[in-house]
Design a protein around this motif. Structure first.
Motif, mmCIF file in Angstrom:
data_model
loop_
_atom_site.group_PDB
_atom_site.id
_atom_site.type_symbol
_atom_site.label_atom_id
_atom_site.label_comp_id
_atom_site.label_asym_id
_atom_site.label_seq_id
_atom_site.Cartn_x
_atom_site.Cartn_y
_atom_site.Cartn_z
ATOM 1 N N ILE A 69 35.094 60.100 131.478
ATOM 2 C CA ILE A 69 35.413 59.291 130.303
ATOM 3 C C ILE A 69 34.307 58.262 130.159
ATOM 4 O O ILE A 69 33.976 57.552 131.112
ATOM 5 C CB ILE A 69 36.790 58.610 130.415
ATOM 6 N N GLY A 70 33.741 58.206 128.978
ATOM 7 C CA GLY A 70 32.631 57.302 128.716
ATOM 8 C C GLY A 70 33.061 56.093 127.918
ATOM 9 O O GLY A 70 34.016 56.135 127.139
ATOM 10 N N LEU A 71 32.335 54.998 128.107
ATOM 11 C CA LEU A 71 32.574 53.746 127.408
ATOM 12 C C LEU A 71 31.432 53.516 126.432
ATOM 13 O O LEU A 71 30.265 53.525 126.820
ATOM 14 C CB LEU A 71 32.663 52.598 128.423
ATOM 15 N N LEU A 72 31.784 53.348 125.155
ATOM 16 C CA LEU A 72 30.811 53.028 124.123
ATOM 17 C C LEU A 72 30.878 51.528 123.882
ATOM 18 O O LEU A 72 31.973 50.979 123.712
ATOM 19 C CB LEU A 72 31.135 53.749 122.815
ATOM 20 N N LEU A 73 29.744 50.885 123.861
ATOM 21 C CA LEU A 73 29.700 49.436 123.687
ATOM 22 C C LEU A 73 28.818 49.069 122.499
ATOM 23 O O LEU A 73 27.757 49.652 122.301
ATOM 24 C CB LEU A 73 29.125 48.771 124.936
ATOM 25 N N GLY A 84 34.281 66.713 126.231
ATOM 26 C CA GLY A 84 35.017 67.926 125.896
ATOM 27 C C GLY A 84 34.076 69.075 125.611
ATOM 28 O O GLY A 84 32.857 68.942 125.726
ATOM 29 N N PRO A 85 34.620 70.209 125.216
ATOM 30 C CA PRO A 85 33.787 71.384 124.941
ATOM 31 C C PRO A 85 32.817 71.174 123.773
ATOM 32 O O PRO A 85 31.763 71.782 123.715
ATOM 33 C CB PRO A 85 34.796 72.486 124.626
ATOM 34 N N ALA A 86 33.167 70.280 122.852
ATOM 35 C CA ALA A 86 32.310 70.024 121.687
ATOM 36 C C ALA A 86 31.508 68.734 121.852
ATOM 37 O O ALA A 86 31.055 68.151 120.885
ATOM 38 C CB ALA A 86 33.161 69.956 120.430
ATOM 39 N N GLY A 87 31.355 68.255 123.082
ATOM 40 C CA GLY A 87 30.629 66.998 123.322
ATOM 41 C C GLY A 87 31.596 65.853 123.553
ATOM 42 O O GLY A 87 32.729 66.051 123.974
ATOM 43 N N TRP A 88 31.140 64.645 123.274
ATOM 44 C CA TRP A 88 31.956 63.457 123.488
ATOM 45 C C TRP A 88 32.975 63.338 122.367
ATOM 46 O O TRP A 88 32.625 63.228 121.202
ATOM 47 C CB TRP A 88 31.082 62.211 123.564
ATOM 48 N N GLU A 124 26.816 57.005 119.237
ATOM 49 C CA GLU A 124 27.445 58.324 119.256
ATOM 50 C C GLU A 124 27.860 58.729 120.669
ATOM 51 O O GLU A 124 28.887 59.361 120.863
ATOM 52 C CB GLU A 124 26.489 59.379 118.695
ATOM 53 N N ALA A 125 27.031 58.384 121.652
ATOM 54 C CA ALA A 125 27.302 58.762 123.047
ATOM 55 C C ALA A 125 27.554 57.498 123.875
ATOM 56 O O ALA A 125 27.019 56.437 123.585
ATOM 57 C CB ALA A 125 26.119 59.531 123.624
#
Length: 167
Positions: A69-73, A84-88, A124-125
């Motif tokens: 699980i990523g954190l976007l700031l 997921g299978p389609a990216g973040w 985006e990421a």
């Protein structure tokens, strides 16, 4: 039955009533003038506490589900994504939806004692990824408003806590 003579009853004079109303009006004016600072500080405190709770659950959720699980700031908010299978992709849990705040507040982040440059809007990421709580480097946040209050959100004994910083 004895009735109290009217001469011993004493009411308030018109002048006393006017003075009381004037004092109440003056106090209300002073309190209302300071209300934005109180409500802003209280709202900022709630946001700092919410960020601490979200960060507490962030790695716990990643570990429990066995996913990254990523954190976007960004300066104006934060969000979470899972790989997921389609990216973040956004998390389905409503608590982890993208969260922003008033334009006056700014988020700052320090990772391993180096300030992160945060974009104005969410990228985006994710900038940080948690798959295991023990792999996360030292991280701290500040939520501040210009010429106003400032809160820090940091890890303390394995838990995320928010504290008000006096300037």
């Amino acid at each position: 039955m004895h009735a109290t003579p009217r001469s011993t009853w004493r009411g308030y004079t018109l002048l006393e009533l006017i003075v009381v109303v004037a004092v109440i009006g003056l106090m209300a004016t002073l309190l209302i003038g300071n209300a934005p600072a109180w409500t802003g500080d209280r709202a900022q405190s709630r946001e700092a506490e919410r960020l601490a709770r979200m960060l507490d659950g962030w790695c716990t959720l990643a570990e429990a589900q066995g996913i990254e699980i990523g954190l976007l700031l960004a300066q104006t908010g934060y969000g979470f994504r899972w790989q997921g299978p389609a990216g973040w992709m956004p998390l389905s849990e409503a608590a982890y939806r993208d969260h922003g705040w008033t334009a006056d507040w700014r988020l700052g982040a320090v990772l391993d004692r180096e300030a992160l440059t945060l974009p104005e809007q969410l990228p985006e990421a994710p900038q940080l990824i948690c798959a295991d709580r023990d792999d996360l480097p030292p991280l701290a946040f500040t939520l501040a408003e210009p010429e106003g209050s400032r809160y820090t959100v940091r890890q303390d004994a394995g838990r995320w806590v928010s504290t008000r910083v006096e300037r």
